[in-house]
Structure formats: C-alpha cells, structure tokens
Write a protein that holds these residues in place. Structure first.
Motif, PDB file in Angstrom:
ATOM      1  N   ARG A   1       5.592  20.775   2.790  1.00 18.29           N
ATOM      2  CA  ARG A   1       6.070  19.650   2.782  1.00 18.29           C
ATOM      3  C   ARG A   1       6.557  19.231   4.161  1.00 18.29           C
ATOM      4  N   SER A   2       5.790  20.156   5.607  1.00 19.88           N
ATOM      5  CA  SER A   2       6.085  19.217   6.667  1.00 19.88           C
ATOM      6  C   SER A   2       5.120  18.383   7.329  1.00 19.88           C
ATOM      7  N   TYR A   3       3.495  18.738   7.043  1.00 20.87           N
ATOM      8  CA  TYR A   3       2.572  18.148   6.667  1.00 20.87           C
ATOM      9  C   TYR A   3       3.303  16.713   6.011  1.00 20.87           C
ATOM     10  N   ALA A   4       3.317  16.546   4.548  1.00 16.90           N
ATOM     11  CA  ALA A   4       3.687  15.544   3.601  1.00 16.90           C
ATOM     12  C   ALA A   4       5.010  14.804   4.454  1.00 16.90           C
ATOM     13  N   ALA A   5       5.882  15.510   4.950  1.00 21.40           N
ATOM     14  CA  ALA A   5       6.481  14.347   6.097  1.00 21.40           C
ATOM     15  C   ALA A   5       6.490  13.713   6.728  1.00 21.40           C
ATOM     16  N   ASP A   6       5.357  14.428   7.544  1.00 17.98           N
ATOM     17  CA  ASP A   6       4.895  13.772   9.151  1.00 17.98           C
ATOM     18  C   ASP A   6       4.155  12.704   9.173  1.00 17.98           C
ATOM     19  N   LEU A   7       2.812  12.786   8.057  1.00 23.39           N
ATOM     20  CA  LEU A   7       2.903  11.928   7.442  1.00 23.39           C
ATOM     21  C   LEU A   7       2.934  10.267   6.706  1.00 23.39           C
TER      22      LEU A   7
ATOM     23  N   ALA B   1       1.106  -1.300   0.050  1.00 26.49           N
ATOM     24  CA  ALA B   1       0.073   0.135  -0.202  1.00 26.49           C
ATOM     25  C   ALA B   1       1.043   1.419   0.016  1.00 26.49           C
ATOM     26  N   THR B   2      -0.098   2.602  -0.241  1.00 24.88           N
ATOM     27  CA  THR B   2       0.831   3.883  -0.359  1.00 24.88           C
ATOM     28  C   THR B   2      -0.317   4.250  -0.068  1.00 24.88           C
ATOM     29  N   VAL B   3       0.301   5.640   1.037  1.00 28.05           N
ATOM     30  CA  VAL B   3      -0.514   6.217   1.854  1.00 28.05           C
ATOM     31  C   VAL B   3      -0.609   8.089   1.125  1.00 28.05           C
ATOM     32  N   PHE B   4      -1.246   9.255   0.758  1.00 25.37           N
ATOM     33  CA  PHE B   4      -1.028   9.659   0.020  1.00 25.37           C
ATOM     34  C   PHE B   4      -2.271  10.956   1.068  1.00 25.37           C
ATOM     35  N   ALA B   5      -1.395  12.271   1.090  1.00 20.85           N
ATOM     36  CA  ALA B   5      -2.562  13.105   1.280  1.00 20.85           C
ATOM     37  C   ALA B   5      -3.660  13.801   0.380  1.00 20.85           C
ATOM     38  N   LEU B   6      -4.571  13.818   0.239  1.00 21.84           N
ATOM     39  CA  LEU B   6      -5.389  14.984  -0.517  1.00 21.84           C
ATOM     40  C   LEU B   6      -4.714  15.830  -1.276  1.00 21.84           C
ATOM     41  N   HIS B   7      -4.927  16.112  -2.678  1.00 23.42           N
ATOM     42  CA  HIS B   7      -4.427  17.033  -3.609  1.00 23.42           C
ATOM     43  C   HIS B   7      -5.709  18.112  -3.648  1.00 23.42           C
ATOM     44  N   LEU B   8      -5.170  19.022  -3.939  1.00 21.49           N
ATOM     45  CA  LEU B   8      -6.310  19.845  -4.188  1.00 21.49           C
ATOM     46  C   LEU B   8      -6.278  21.098  -5.674  1.00 21.49           C
ATOM     47  N   ARG B   9      -6.044  19.871  -6.408  1.00 20.35           N
ATOM     48  CA  ARG B   9      -5.953  20.699  -7.903  1.00 20.35           C
ATOM     49  C   ARG B   9      -7.341  21.853  -8.091  1.00 20.35           C
ATOM     50  N   PRO B  10      -6.793  22.851  -9.111  1.00 20.38           N
ATOM     51  CA  PRO B  10      -8.387  23.466  -9.580  1.00 20.38           C
ATOM     52  C   PRO B  10      -9.311  23.584  -9.553  1.00 20.38           C
ATOM     53  N   GLY B  11     -10.644  23.499  -8.923  1.00 26.27           N
ATOM     54  CA  GLY B  11     -11.781  22.591  -9.367  1.00 26.27           C
ATOM     55  C   GLY B  11     -12.281  21.749  -8.511  1.00 26.27           C
ATOM     56  N   ALA B  12     -11.062  20.765  -8.090  1.00 24.59           N
ATOM     57  CA  ALA B  12     -11.627  20.531  -6.687  1.00 24.59           C
ATOM     58  C   ALA B  12     -11.483  20.254  -5.427  1.00 24.59           C
ATOM     59  N   ARG B  13     -10.447  21.460  -5.690  1.00 27.70           N
ATOM     60  CA  ARG B  13     -10.337  22.739  -5.092  1.00 27.70           C
ATOM     61  C   ARG B  13     -11.265  23.438  -3.775  1.00 27.70           C
ATOM     62  N   GLU B  14     -12.253  24.117  -5.065  1.00 22.25           N
ATOM     63  CA  GLU B  14     -13.337  24.723  -4.416  1.00 22.25           C
ATOM     64  C   GLU B  14     -14.321  24.079  -4.764  1.00 22.25           C
ATOM     65  N   TRP B  15     -14.370  22.994  -5.424  1.00 25.65           N
ATOM     66  CA  TRP B  15     -15.729  21.794  -4.712  1.00 25.65           C
ATOM     67  C   TRP B  15     -14.796  21.497  -3.261  1.00 25.65           C
ATOM     68  N   PHE B  16     -13.975  21.009  -2.632  1.00 26.36           N
ATOM     69  CA  PHE B  16     -13.806  20.250  -1.670  1.00 26.36           C
ATOM     70  C   PHE B  16     -14.114  21.523  -0.536  1.00 26.36           C
ATOM     71  N   LEU B  17     -13.328  22.637  -0.895  1.00 25.98           N
ATOM     72  CA  LEU B  17     -13.152  24.118   0.125  1.00 25.98           C
ATOM     73  C   LEU B  17     -14.959  23.882   0.958  1.00 25.98           C
ATOM     74  N   HIS B  18     -15.484  23.948  -0.152  1.00 29.03           N
ATOM     75  CA  HIS B  18     -17.488  23.882  -0.294  1.00 29.03           C
ATOM     76  C   HIS B  18     -17.819  22.703   0.665  1.00 29.03           C
ATOM     77  N   TYR B  19     -17.352  21.544   0.556  1.00 28.21           N
ATOM     78  CA  TYR B  19     -17.405  20.571   1.071  1.00 28.21           C
ATOM     79  C   TYR B  19     -17.182  20.877   2.445  1.00 28.21           C
ATOM     80  N   LEU B  20     -15.752  21.370   2.749  1.00 27.48           N
ATOM     81  CA  LEU B  20     -15.322  21.718   4.646  1.00 27.48           C
ATOM     82  C   LEU B  20     -16.534  22.976   4.372  1.00 27.48           C
TER      83      LEU B  20
END
Length: 178
Positions: A157-163, A115-134
C-alpha cells in the motif's frame, strides 16, 4: 469481426470502449468515428514505457511504444477521446518521476485526453515469469521485489500510495488528469 461488433453496438445504442496495446484498431478508426456520432465511444491504449530494450525483453512481438504513441495520435486525429493506461510501471526500473514524466509528455503530445498510472501486478504465472526476468536483467532487485510483493499480486500500500501521489502531480502537469 470488429466492423460487425461496432455496427451491432452502435445499432443497439450501446456505448462502448476499446482498450488495446495492439495497433490493428487503427484500421477501424473511420468506422469508430462514425459510430461515435450515435453512441459514446471510448478508446484506450496501454503504454507502459518508452525504453525499447525493456519493451523488447518484456513484451516481445507486441507493438513498440512508438507504434502505440502513433495509434494514440491517429485516434485523436479521428476525433475520438483516448485514455492511456500507463501500466505496468515497474518499481525501481521505470518508476522515477523523470521516466514517468517523459512518458506522459509524449502521451500528451500524441493527443491523449487522459491517462491513468498503475504499478505492475504479479499474478500467479506472471509472477514466476517476471521474477525470472528480474533475475536475468536486474538481479539486485529480486529481494526488493520480494518485499514489495510480499502480500501477493499487488505492491505494498505504501508503494502504491507513493506512486499515486507522484503520478497525480505529473498527470496534472501534462493535462492528463481529466
């Protein structure tokens, strides 16, 4: 469509892999198992979380986490290697060690090979939708996400490194770090 593609790749000696969050790949598992005797075949399944309520809000109409775990199980039973993409991890929502470990435990139990673990990416379009969800579901996190994603589509980078550090230990613990 898929049987023809599988046959063409196998017939030409081309190794291939399939990454999906859908469960229709299950119908092609017998053909994929046969193909794997001729060429390397990899299977990957995306499973972001276990919480059915969050899943329903974020990915309505897609197969549930339970259905995706059953697909991993079916892939393993067909004798194929299966990597799971544990993504997207949602900062401050699904990123605790306990949540990640519970998901990895189920992934390992289903027979995934890695398995590989990745944090959420918020590209344009997805970013606006996700911020509305939040704003609707986790209004207290809107400012924190603004800070985490202040440089663009990716977490700091600090969050990505910690995750990565935390996930690495959990992947090792569950035997999914291959």
């Amino acid at each position: 469509l898929m049987p023809g593609i599988i046959a063409a790749l196998t017939g030409s000696g081309t190794p291939f892999s399939i990454l999906t969050k859908g469960t229709t790949a299950r119908r092609d598992l017998p053909l994929l198992a046969v193909a794997s005797r001729a060429v390397p075949v990899g299977m990957g399944v995306s499973i972001a979380l276990l919480d059915e309520d969050i899943h329903a809000a974020l990915e309505p109409g897609t197969p549930t986490p339970r259905a995706r775990l059953e697909l991993v199980r079916a892939i393993a039973q067909a004798g194929l290697p299966c990597q799971v993409l544990v993504a997207p991890i949602l900062p401050m929502i699904t990123d605790s060690d306990e949540q990640i470990d519970a998901l990895l435990a189920q992934i390992a139990a289903a027979g995934a090979t890695s398995a590989t673990v990745f944090a959420l990416h918020l590209r344009p379009g997805a970013r606006e939708w996700f911020l509305h969800y939040l704003g609707r579901h986790h209004p207290r996190l809107v400012d924190a996400y603004g800070q985490l994603y202040r440089k663009g589509s990716y977490v700091t980078r600090s969050y990505a490194a910690d995750l990565a550090r935390r996930s690495s230990a959990l992947l090792r613990k569950r035997g999914l770090d291959r």
